[in-house]
Design a protein around this motif. Structure first.
Motif, mmCIF file in Angstrom:
data_model
loop_
_atom_site.group_PDB
_atom_site.id
_atom_site.type_symbol
_atom_site.label_atom_id
_atom_site.label_comp_id
_atom_site.label_asym_id
_atom_site.label_seq_id
_atom_site.Cartn_x
_atom_site.Cartn_y
_atom_site.Cartn_z
ATOM 1 N N ASN A 207 0.868 -1.170 0.000
ATOM 2 C CA ASN A 207 0.000 0.000 0.000
ATOM 3 C C ASN A 207 0.915 1.233 0.000
ATOM 4 O O ASN A 207 2.067 1.135 -0.440
ATOM 5 N N THR A 208 0.436 2.353 0.485
ATOM 6 C CA THR A 208 1.296 3.545 0.570
ATOM 7 C C THR A 208 1.191 4.180 1.965
ATOM 8 O O THR A 208 1.127 5.399 2.103
ATOM 9 N N PHE A 209 1.153 3.343 2.987
ATOM 10 C CA PHE A 209 1.097 3.849 4.353
ATOM 11 C C PHE A 209 2.350 4.655 4.676
ATOM 12 O O PHE A 209 3.459 4.309 4.234
ATOM 13 N N THR A 210 2.171 5.696 5.465
ATOM 14 C CA THR A 210 3.290 6.548 5.885
ATOM 15 C C THR A 210 3.323 6.622 7.409
ATOM 16 O O THR A 210 2.432 6.116 8.088
ATOM 17 N N GLY A 211 4.359 7.280 7.925
ATOM 18 C CA GLY A 211 4.485 7.405 9.371
ATOM 19 C C GLY A 211 5.234 6.231 9.960
ATOM 20 O O GLY A 211 5.871 5.451 9.246
ATOM 21 N N THR A 212 5.153 6.089 11.256
ATOM 22 C CA THR A 212 5.918 5.062 11.965
ATOM 23 C C THR A 212 5.044 3.842 12.286
ATOM 24 O O THR A 212 3.821 3.896 12.188
ATOM 25 N N ILE A 213 5.697 2.763 12.665
ATOM 26 C CA ILE A 213 4.978 1.566 13.109
ATOM 27 C C ILE A 213 4.516 1.811 14.545
ATOM 28 O O ILE A 213 5.336 2.063 15.429
ATOM 29 N N GLY A 229 5.555 -4.692 4.419
ATOM 30 C CA GLY A 229 6.498 -4.348 3.356
ATOM 31 C C GLY A 229 5.858 -3.548 2.230
ATOM 32 O O GLY A 229 4.645 -3.497 2.075
ATOM 33 N N HIS A 230 6.708 -2.887 1.448
ATOM 34 C CA HIS A 230 6.275 -2.121 0.271
ATOM 35 C C HIS A 230 5.271 -1.027 0.642
ATOM 36 O O HIS A 230 4.185 -0.935 0.081
ATOM 37 N N ASN A 231 5.654 -0.227 1.633
ATOM 38 C CA ASN A 231 4.909 0.968 1.983
ATOM 39 C C ASN A 231 5.890 2.142 2.019
ATOM 40 O O ASN A 231 6.950 2.075 1.391
ATOM 41 N N LYS A 232 5.566 3.182 2.755
ATOM 42 C CA LYS A 232 6.454 4.336 2.874
ATOM 43 C C LYS A 232 6.667 4.670 4.347
ATOM 44 O O LYS A 232 6.702 5.838 4.746
ATOM 45 N N LEU A 233 6.823 3.625 5.144
ATOM 46 C CA LEU A 233 6.973 3.799 6.584
ATOM 47 C C LEU A 233 8.351 4.335 6.931
ATOM 48 O O LEU A 233 9.342 4.017 6.267
ATOM 49 N N THR A 234 8.419 5.129 7.992
ATOM 50 C CA THR A 234 9.680 5.728 8.437
ATOM 51 C C THR A 234 9.897 5.424 9.914
ATOM 52 O O THR A 234 9.055 4.826 10.580
ATOM 53 N N GLY A 235 11.040 5.873 10.432
ATOM 54 C CA GLY A 235 11.331 5.679 11.845
ATOM 55 C C GLY A 235 12.009 4.351 12.112
ATOM 56 O O GLY A 235 12.470 3.666 11.187
ATOM 57 N N THR A 236 12.051 3.979 13.347
ATOM 58 C CA THR A 236 12.713 2.738 13.751
ATOM 59 C C THR A 236 11.694 1.634 14.008
ATOM 60 O O THR A 236 10.498 1.882 14.120
ATOM 61 N N ILE A 237 12.202 0.411 14.095
ATOM 62 C CA ILE A 237 11.344 -0.736 14.384
ATOM 63 C C ILE A 237 11.146 -0.813 15.893
ATOM 64 O O ILE A 237 12.110 -0.979 16.646
ATOM 65 N N PRO A 238 9.905 -0.683 16.365
ATOM 66 C CA PRO A 238 9.679 -0.658 17.822
ATOM 67 C C PRO A 238 9.997 -1.994 18.484
ATOM 68 O O PRO A 238 9.643 -3.064 17.959
ATOM 69 N N LEU A 257 12.602 2.649 6.798
ATOM 70 C CA LEU A 257 12.923 2.442 8.208
ATOM 71 C C LEU A 257 14.406 2.595 8.458
ATOM 72 O O LEU A 257 15.230 2.296 7.589
ATOM 73 N N THR A 258 14.761 3.042 9.651
ATOM 74 C CA THR A 258 16.161 3.269 10.013
ATOM 75 C C THR A 258 16.507 2.537 11.288
ATOM 76 O O THR A 258 15.628 2.012 11.984
ATOM 77 N N GLY A 259 17.777 2.505 11.617
ATOM 78 C CA GLY A 259 18.219 1.878 12.859
ATOM 79 C C GLY A 259 18.401 0.392 12.724
ATOM 80 O O GLY A 259 18.331 -0.185 11.634
ATOM 81 N N GLU A 260 18.643 -0.232 13.874
ATOM 82 C CA GLU A 260 18.901 -1.669 13.895
ATOM 83 C C GLU A 260 17.692 -2.418 14.439
ATOM 84 O O GLU A 260 16.821 -1.860 15.103
ATOM 85 N N LEU A 261 17.676 -3.726 14.189
ATOM 86 C CA LEU A 261 16.636 -4.555 14.785
ATOM 87 C C LEU A 261 16.811 -4.567 16.287
ATOM 88 O O LEU A 261 17.933 -4.678 16.791
ATOM 89 N N PRO A 262 15.726 -4.446 17.045
ATOM 90 C CA PRO A 262 15.825 -4.432 18.510
ATOM 91 C C PRO A 262 16.430 -5.737 19.035
ATOM 92 O O PRO A 262 16.245 -6.793 18.442
#
Length: 262
Positions: A207-213, A229-238, A257-262
Motif C-alpha cells: 500500500n502507501t502507508f506513511t508514518g511510523t509503526i 512491506g512495500h509501503n512508505k513507513l519511516t522511523g525505527t522498528i519498535p 525504516l532506520t536503525g537496527e533490529l531491537p
C-alpha cells in the motif's frame, strides 16, 4: 383542514411520524456511536463516520435496535471501513455497495438473484456486496465465528481500496486476521487497542502507508505474522513487536525504516 376535537390530539400524518422516527433513531444511534468515534465526525457530512451513522440508522434494511450494542458496534465499524476506503468514482473493484462499483460485470443478473446474492468474486463464487441488507458476516471478504457471529477475519486483497483506515477497526474485539494488502491505502497505520489481543495475522503490505509503526503492534500476544512491506513507513522498528515473542513471520522490506533490529 381536519377539525380539532377537544380532548383528542390531531392525528400525525405518515410523513410526520416517519420524520419523528428518523430523528429518534439518529439520536439513539449517536448516543452509542460517540463512544466509538469522534463526536464531531459523526455530524460532519464529509466523513465516513457520518455516512456510516446515517446508513445504519436510516438506510440499513436490517434496522438494528440501537440497544443491541455489540452488533451495532460491529456493523458500524464495518460500515466505517467501507466508507473510508471507497470514494465516489474511486470505488472498490468488486463487491462494493449496491450504489456503485467500478466493475458492473460483478452485479448478478441471473436466477441466482432469488437466493439474495448480489456479487460474483474473481474466482466465480457468489457472495454479498458490502452494505447489503444481510449480516455483515456474509459480506465479501468477511469471516465470522459461526456460533457467536463475531467478525474474526477481514481479507480484501487487491480490490482497489483507497483512503485511510479508520480507528473504528479497533472495535472489532474478536478480529484474528486482517489482510488488506495490494491496495491503495495511505496515511498512518491503524492503532491497535487492548481489545485486539486476538490478532494473529496483519498484512497491510503493498500500500502507501506513511508514518511510523505504532507501539501498539506489540499488544496482540498471539500475533505470528506481520507484513508491512512495500509501503512508505519511516522511523525505527519498535521493540514492542518482540515483547510477546510470538512473531514468526515479519516482513518490513521496501520502506524507509532506520536503525537496527531491537
Amino acid at each position: 383542514p381536519t377539525p380539532f376535537v377537544r380532548g383528542f390530539a390531531p392525528t400525525k400524518s405518515p410523513i410526520t411520524k416517519e420524520i419523528t422516527t428518523d430523528i429518534n433513531r439518529l439520536q439513539s444511534f449517536t448516543s452509542l456511536l460517540k463512544t466509538m468515534s469522534n463526536e464531531k465526525d459523526l455530524f460532519d457530512s464529509s466523513t465516513p463516520q457520518y455516512a456510516a451513522r446515517t446508513w445504519i440508522a436510516l438506510e440499513d434494511s436490517m434496522q438494528l435496535d440501537p440497544e443491541n450494542t455489540f452488533f451495532v458496534t460491529q456493523r458500524y465499524a464495518m460500515a466505517v471501513l467501507y466508507f473510508s476506503t471507497s470514494h465516489d468514482n474511486d470505488e472498490w473493484k468488486i463487491c462494493g455497495s449496491d450504489e456503485g462499483g467500478s466493475d458492473d460485470t460483478n452485479k448478478i443478473n441471473s436466477p441466482r438473484d432469488s437466493l439474495g446474492f448480489n456479487c460474483v468474486t474473481s474466482d466465480g463464487s457468489f457472495t454479498f456486496r458490502h452494505l447489503s441488507g444481510v449480516g455483515e458476516c456474509d459480506w465479501y471478504g468477511v469471516v465470522c465465528d459461526e456460533i457467536l457471529n463475531v467478525v474474526t477475519s477481514i481479507e480484501i486483497v487487491e480490490n482497489g481500496l483507497s483512503g485511510t483506515l479508520p480507528s473504528e477497526l479497533s472495535e472489532l474485539n474478536y478480529l484474528e486476521y486482517l489482510d488488506l494488502s495490494h491496495n491503495y491505502l495511505k496515511g498512518p497505520l491503524p492503532v491497535l487497542s487492548e481489545r485486539n489481543r486476538d490478532l494473529r495475522k496483519i498484512n497491510l503490505s503493498n500500500n502507501t502507508f506513511t508514518g511510523t509503526i505504532p507501539l501498539s503492534y506489540g499488544i496482540p500476544d498471539k500475533l505470528r505474522t506481520l507484513e508491512l512491506g512495500h509501503n512508505k513507513l519511516t522511523g525505527t522498528i519498535p521493540s514492542t513487536l518482540f515483547t510477546s515473542g510470538t512473531i514468526r513471520h515479519l516482513l518490513l522490506n521496501d520502506n524507509f525504516l532506520t536503525g537496527e533490529l531491537p
